[in-house]
Motif scaffolding. Sequence first.
Motif, PDB file in Angstrom:
ATOM      1  N   ASP A 124       0.831  -1.201   0.000  1.00 34.32           N
ATOM      2  CA  ASP A 124       0.000   0.000   0.000  1.00 34.32           C
ATOM      3  C   ASP A 124       0.872   1.260   0.000  1.00 34.32           C
ATOM      4  OD1 ASP A 124      -2.347   1.602   0.258  1.00 34.32           O
ATOM      5  OD2 ASP A 124      -2.070   1.664   2.430  1.00 34.32           O
ATOM      6  N   TRP A 125       1.921   1.264   0.782  1.00 37.17           N
ATOM      7  CA  TRP A 125       2.817   2.426   0.883  1.00 37.17           C
ATOM      8  C   TRP A 125       3.509   2.717  -0.444  1.00 37.17           C
ATOM      9  CZ3 TRP A 125       3.470   6.176   4.342  1.00 37.17           C
ATOM     10  CH2 TRP A 125       4.636   6.965   4.263  1.00 37.17           C
ATOM     11  N   GLN A 147      -4.782  -7.165  11.534  1.00 32.24           N
ATOM     12  CA  GLN A 147      -4.265  -6.133  12.437  1.00 32.24           C
ATOM     13  C   GLN A 147      -2.948  -5.583  11.920  1.00 32.24           C
ATOM     14  OE1 GLN A 147      -7.450  -5.933  14.583  1.00 32.24           O
ATOM     15  NE2 GLN A 147      -5.700  -4.810  15.353  1.00 32.24           N
ATOM     16  N   ALA A 148      -2.085  -6.447  11.403  1.00 30.69           N
ATOM     17  CA  ALA A 148      -0.764  -6.011  10.936  1.00 30.69           C
ATOM     18  C   ALA A 148      -0.846  -5.142   9.688  1.00 30.69           C
ATOM     19  CB  ALA A 148       0.130  -7.219  10.672  1.00 30.69           C
ATOM     20  N   THR A 149      -1.920  -5.254   8.914  1.00 32.26           N
ATOM     21  CA  THR A 149      -2.047  -4.417   7.716  1.00 32.26           C
ATOM     22  C   THR A 149      -2.331  -2.960   8.061  1.00 32.26           C
ATOM     23  OG1 THR A 149      -4.452  -4.664   7.396  1.00 32.26           O
ATOM     24  CG2 THR A 149      -3.019  -6.379   6.436  1.00 32.26           C
ATOM     25  N   MET A 150      -2.813  -2.695   9.258  1.00 29.13           N
ATOM     26  CA  MET A 150      -3.107  -1.327   9.717  1.00 29.13           C
ATOM     27  C   MET A 150      -4.034  -0.588   8.747  1.00 29.13           C
ATOM     28  SD  MET A 150      -1.640  -0.936  12.649  1.00 29.13           S
ATOM     29  CE  MET A 150      -1.528   0.837  12.889  1.00 29.13           C
ATOM     30  N   ALA A 152      -4.347  -1.186   5.475  1.00 27.66           N
ATOM     31  CA  ALA A 152      -3.907  -1.243   4.076  1.00 27.66           C
ATOM     32  C   ALA A 152      -4.680  -2.281   3.274  1.00 27.66           C
ATOM     33  CB  ALA A 152      -2.413  -1.549   4.004  1.00 27.66           C
ATOM     34  N   LEU A 153      -5.291  -3.237   3.942  1.00 31.18           N
ATOM     35  CA  LEU A 153      -6.081  -4.258   3.259  1.00 31.18           C
ATOM     36  C   LEU A 153      -7.216  -3.626   2.457  1.00 31.18           C
ATOM     37  CD1 LEU A 153      -6.272  -7.347   2.978  1.00 31.18           C
ATOM     38  CD2 LEU A 153      -7.802  -7.351   4.954  1.00 31.18           C
ATOM     39  N   ALA A 154      -7.637  -2.448   2.851  1.00 31.73           N
ATOM     40  CA  ALA A 154      -8.722  -1.762   2.154  1.00 31.73           C
ATOM     41  C   ALA A 154      -8.288  -1.229   0.794  1.00 31.73           C
ATOM     42  CB  ALA A 154      -9.244  -0.610   3.013  1.00 31.73           C
ATOM     43  N   ARG A 155      -6.979  -1.139   0.560  1.00 33.53           N
ATOM     44  CA  ARG A 155      -6.487  -0.524  -0.678  1.00 33.53           C
ATOM     45  C   ARG A 155      -5.595  -1.448  -1.497  1.00 33.53           C
ATOM     46  NH1 ARG A 155      -6.499   2.994   3.456  1.00 33.53           N
ATOM     47  NH2 ARG A 155      -4.417   2.325   4.072  1.00 33.53           N
ATOM     48  N   ALA A 243      11.366  -0.255  -2.278  1.00 32.48           N
ATOM     49  CA  ALA A 243      11.885   1.108  -2.224  1.00 32.48           C
ATOM     50  C   ALA A 243      12.844   1.375  -3.377  1.00 32.48           C
ATOM     51  CB  ALA A 243      12.574   1.356  -0.886  1.00 32.48           C
ATOM     52  N   GLU A 244      13.682   0.386  -3.711  1.00 31.29           N
ATOM     53  CA  GLU A 244      14.642   0.584  -4.791  1.00 31.29           C
ATOM     54  C   GLU A 244      13.943   0.634  -6.150  1.00 31.29           C
ATOM     55  OE1 GLU A 244      18.348   1.211  -6.691  1.00 31.29           O
ATOM     56  OE2 GLU A 244      17.534   1.581  -4.680  1.00 31.29           O
TER      57      GLU A 244
END
Length: 252
Positions: A124-125, A147-150, A152-155, A243-244
């Motif tokens: 997601d990020w 819980q760990a997705t915080m 982000a599962l929605a996107r 990131a790269e």
Amino acid sequence: MLSKNKIKFIQSLDRKKEREASGCFLAEGNKLVGDTLPAFRCHLLVATEEWLAAHPGATADETVTASPEEIARASLLRSPQSVLAVFRIPEYRIDRERIPESLSLVLDTVQDPGNLGTIVRLADWFGIEHIFCSPECADVYNPKTVQATMGALARTKVFYQPLEALFAQYPEVPVYGTFLDGEDLYEQELSRNGFIVMGNEGKGISPALERFIGRRLYLPPFPAGRTTSESLNVAVATAVVCAEFRRRERLG
């Protein structure tokens, strides 16, 4: 009031068998539920009177006003908050035109729910919309993973399927994988599209998938030649690789 039957149902969603049978998953906590409500159909919303008053737009098939003590009895968390929600598991369709022109993550038997959830959050990020998981991967709708997705599962869309068939469907798409004997990530040409394969926590990428990987990447330690850890956690390695790829894309 939250009934005993509803508490039993909520707690049953800790088990994959019950999630599959009901077609539902559990999310807990103010931020997670708030992020997830707009994205998925909510089957059951359980919250305190104060939370509901602060979120007048929250909708669900059924809403139950509950006390903090009732929520604590139903919760799977050590420190329950003011709200929990049961959502319908979505049925996604793969955007077959989008896949060849974008980056996708491919997970080969990533089994730790926390790792999987963190990878969904990373996707997601970094603007990666699709994650393809082998059938042996952890369940993305496991409460620990959710819980760990915080949120982000929605996107981010997560699919489970045999990975050999996935690669066979898109022979024109470059396939990258991380290996201890691969080529230095920072010295390789990276494309704007492709499949990035991340392997199992202990065994890495399986031999069955290696033959599909045309570009073997290695994440070098710094400085070169220094005695260091044998390898990186799969979620950390995913962050470095993504990131790269995005850094190169920004540079054009």
